[in-house]
Enzyme design. Structure first.
Site, mmCIF file in Angstrom:
data_model
loop_
_atom_site.group_PDB
_atom_site.id
_atom_site.type_symbol
_atom_site.label_atom_id
_atom_site.label_comp_id
_atom_site.label_asym_id
_atom_site.label_seq_id
_atom_site.Cartn_x
_atom_site.Cartn_y
_atom_site.Cartn_z
ATOM 1 N N LYS A 204 1.998 6.261 0.751
ATOM 2 C CA LYS A 204 2.678 7.510 0.379
ATOM 3 C C LYS A 204 4.120 7.545 0.889
ATOM 4 C CE LYS A 204 0.615 11.258 1.948
ATOM 5 N NZ LYS A 204 0.895 10.725 3.222
ATOM 6 N N THR B 24 5.902 4.948 1.795
ATOM 7 C CA THR B 24 6.602 3.865 1.109
ATOM 8 C C THR B 24 7.085 4.327 -0.265
ATOM 9 O OG1 THR B 24 5.177 2.275 2.234
ATOM 10 C CG2 THR B 24 6.380 1.473 0.321
ATOM 11 N N ARG C 269 8.316 13.165 7.900
ATOM 12 C CA ARG C 269 7.973 13.609 9.252
ATOM 13 C C ARG C 269 8.203 12.498 10.273
ATOM 14 N NH1 ARG C 269 1.980 14.703 8.490
ATOM 15 N NH2 ARG C 269 2.322 12.994 7.047
ATOM 16 N N LYS D 157 -3.795 3.582 13.838
ATOM 17 C CA LYS D 157 -2.912 3.462 12.680
ATOM 18 C C LYS D 157 -1.758 2.479 12.888
ATOM 19 C CE LYS D 157 -0.066 6.666 9.923
ATOM 20 N NZ LYS D 157 1.225 6.547 10.600
ATOM 21 N N ALA E 294 -1.649 16.622 8.786
ATOM 22 C CA ALA E 294 -2.191 17.461 7.718
ATOM 23 C C ALA E 294 -3.682 17.694 7.855
ATOM 24 C CB ALA E 294 -1.899 16.841 6.354
ATOM 25 N N PHE F 149 -1.545 12.960 4.350
ATOM 26 C CA PHE F 149 -2.865 12.592 3.859
ATOM 27 C C PHE F 149 -3.014 12.892 2.358
ATOM 28 C CE2 PHE F 149 -3.937 13.100 8.494
ATOM 29 C CZ PHE F 149 -4.091 11.745 8.725
ATOM 30 N N PHE G 160 0.383 -3.504 -5.826
ATOM 31 C CA PHE G 160 0.043 -4.594 -4.917
ATOM 32 C C PHE G 160 0.065 -5.890 -5.723
ATOM 33 C CE2 PHE G 160 -1.067 -1.270 -2.156
ATOM 34 C CZ PHE G 160 -1.370 -1.766 -0.886
ATOM 35 N N TRP H 184 7.745 -1.541 -3.018
ATOM 36 C CA TRP H 184 7.418 -2.303 -1.807
ATOM 37 C C TRP H 184 7.994 -3.710 -1.901
ATOM 38 C CZ3 TRP H 184 4.789 -6.862 -0.921
ATOM 39 C CH2 TRP H 184 4.436 -7.128 0.413
#
Length: 558
Positions: A73, A75, A96, A107, A275, A303, A383, A411
């Site tokens: 998200k 990215t 954030r 994480k 969140a 999230f 991907f 990406w």
């Protein structure tokens, strides 16, 4: 083909002096408070000076429910911001700040990925400009002053059994969830039960992210309910006299942090409520300022859309008078396959049937977001293992739900890979077709607000709450807090409160374990299921792999 790691790419970034980044937005050098050469805070004086300018378009990036396969998200948020600048739009990103707890827990650090990152990456994931430390300190000052007031005679007649203000630390430490403080004799005060939350769950964090300016910040801090008397009379932060000193501690933290993307485009990184246990959005002051400085502002909510986007719409937009022009819903082929029953180890093999089976989660989010009256575009975060057949399966499914899906390769390629997404998002934003509205009115009873979210967003059959919780909500309504929105604290992994229930479940119940009044922030926190406001570390925390290499560089954080 081998690909460079995120940290290798970040270290190769050709960063520009932060004054040059500010100049792109028209921020004079003397209104930047630099923290080194590549990050700075923006002065309140400058923020005040641009308030009469017209707002740009607000673009929200959200996602399907997170899976171990990854969604990307942040990215995508960064990639879309760079893509908009690439096609000639004046755009900036608002995201954030990172919490130390998850960075050293499960994480690890992140500020985007691949060639769609915000830098400086290491600093942003560690101490950055000290905002989280300031929030922890302000929260701790109030905690200390409450117990000090009780120690020195308790003039306000606080019932020590009804102190509502817990403590916080910016680290995952399960041992602190429930504690007894002030042990050791008379000199240490009166023993009582309390506990710690993680800093991102602090009401001070929520207040900083929702306040308009320093005056509003102090008023909101003063409105915090810290305790009750035996007669159930509320005791406020301002009664303790802590609001002024807390504001002083937060004075610099209130100023948005300006940094840059790998492509030297401006980004505000400010605030960091999670969140799943808080409202999950960057600060109002950063978003509203960005809207005065750029024609397009790309922001994200934490999230999945059932948490972050719902709270962005029902809490942040409601309170700040914001309205998104378009929502970008991030999904990956890998996550669709995982929702369709494929094990993580097998995600590299083509499986169109699993993609189709897993799209139910995506479809539910599209329906929910449209219910706010906002157009939705799905960004398929590419991907390298994705096949054309799998991508087309997602596109066909989304088209069947009245939206469109666009493959984005940010990406791998940076802004070159997000051009198509940027062009379409800008077209929709410029068309002004959004008819945004929250899904419940201010004057709806609190329990009905909880039921509205549970039934309309989670698709639950019922909300389970005992008489004590229902009576507490009624008491808050009688005290004048019935017009507040509700902030649901639940697992991020499912529409339900069961983290193992993937896809688009129906027929489930939402058990409410606890409700908390955040009078300063301006919402009711509804703690559901087994969600914790103080996470714990996993069996093998990320901290085990973090250290300095012989060159003095940080290894293992990303």
């Amino acid at each position: 083909m081998s690909y460079k790691s995120d940290i290798e790419i970040a270290r190769e970034a050709k960063k520009r002096p932060i004054q040059e980044i500010g100049d792109k937005l028209g921020i004079p050098t003397d209104h930047l408070l630099p923290y080194g050469h590549d990050k700075a805070k923006v002065s309140q004086e400058f923020i005040n000076s641009v308030q009469s300018k017209e707002d740009g378009k607000l673009i929200l990036v959200t996602a399907i429910n997170p899976t171990p396969a990854g969604e990307g998200k942040t990215t995508t948020t960064v990639g879309l911001g760079d893509g908009l600048n690439r096609i000639g739009k004046k755009a900036m990103v608002c995201i954030r700040e990172a919490s130390l707890g998850p960075n050293f827990g499960m994480k690890g650090g992140a500020a985007g990925g691949g060639y769609a990152q915000v830098v400086p990456m290491e600093e942003m994931n560690l101490h950055f400009t000290g905002d989280f430390h300031a929030i922890t300190s302000a929260h701790s000052l109030l905690s200390a002053m409450i117990d000090n007031h009780i120690y020195w005679g308790n003039e306000l007649e606080i019932d020590e059994r009804r102190v509502a203000w817990r403590r916080v630390v910016d680290m995952n430490d399960r041992a602190l969830r429930d504690i007894v403080c002030s042990l050791g004799g008379v000199a240490n005060g009166f023993p009582r039960q309390t506990g710690y939350d993680i800093t991102v769950a602090s009401e001070v964090m929520a207040i900083l992210c929702l306040a308009n300016d320093l005056q509003d910040l102090q008023k909101r801090l003063g409105d915090i309910i810290v305790a009750y008397t035996r007669e159930r009379k509320a005791i406020y932060c301002r009664d303790i006299g802590a609001d002024g000193a807390m504001t002083v501690l937060l004075k610099d933290a209130m100023q948005p942090n300006l940094v840059q993307t790998l492509e030297n485009n401006p980004a505000f990184v400010h605030g960091g409520p999670f969140a799943n246990i808080a409202h999950g959005c960057n600060s109002v002051i950063a978003t509203t300022t960005a809207l005065k400085l750029a024609d397009y502002v790309v922001t994200e909510a934490g999230f999945g859309a059932d948490l972050g986007a719902e709270k962005f719409m029902n809490i942040k937009c409601r309170k700040a008078g914001l309205a998104p022009s378009v929502v970008v819903l991030v999904a990956t082929v890998r996550a669709m396959k995982m929702n369709g029953g494929v094990a993580k180890a097998d995600l590299g093999a083509e499986n169109v049937d699993a993609v189709n089976n897993g799209c139910a989660n995506l479809g539910r989010h599209i329906e929910n977001l449209k219910s706010f009256g906002v157009p939705v575009v799905v960004a398929i975060n590419h991907f390298v293992t994705d096949t054309d057949a799998e991508v087309n399966a997602v596109k066909d499914y989304v088209e069947g739900h009245g939206s469109e899906a666009i493959l984005s390769r940010h990406w791998e390629l940076g802004s070159e890979g997000s051009e198509d997404l940027a062009k379409r998002v800008a077209e929709i934003a410029d068309a002004d077709v959004s008819a945004f509205a929250p899904i419940y009115p201010d004057d709806m009873p609190l329990f009905e607000k909880i039921e509205t979210i549970a039934k309309r967003i989670y698709r639950a059959d019922e909300v389970l709450a005992d008489a004590k919780i229902r009576n507490q909500l009624k008491d808050w309504e009688d005290a004048g807090y019935g017009n507040l929105p509700v902030c649901m604290a639940k697992t991020q992994y499912s529409f339900s409160t069961d983290p193992n229930l993937r896809g688009a479940p129906t027929g489930h119940s939402v058990p409410v374990r606890e409700v908390r009044l955040s009078a300063g922030a301006g919402f009711i926190v509804v703690v559901c299921g087994s969600i914790m406001t103080m996470p714990g570390l996993p069996r093998k925390p990320a901290a085990l792999s973090i250290g300095l290499n012989p060159e003095g560089e940080i290894e293992g954080l990303f």
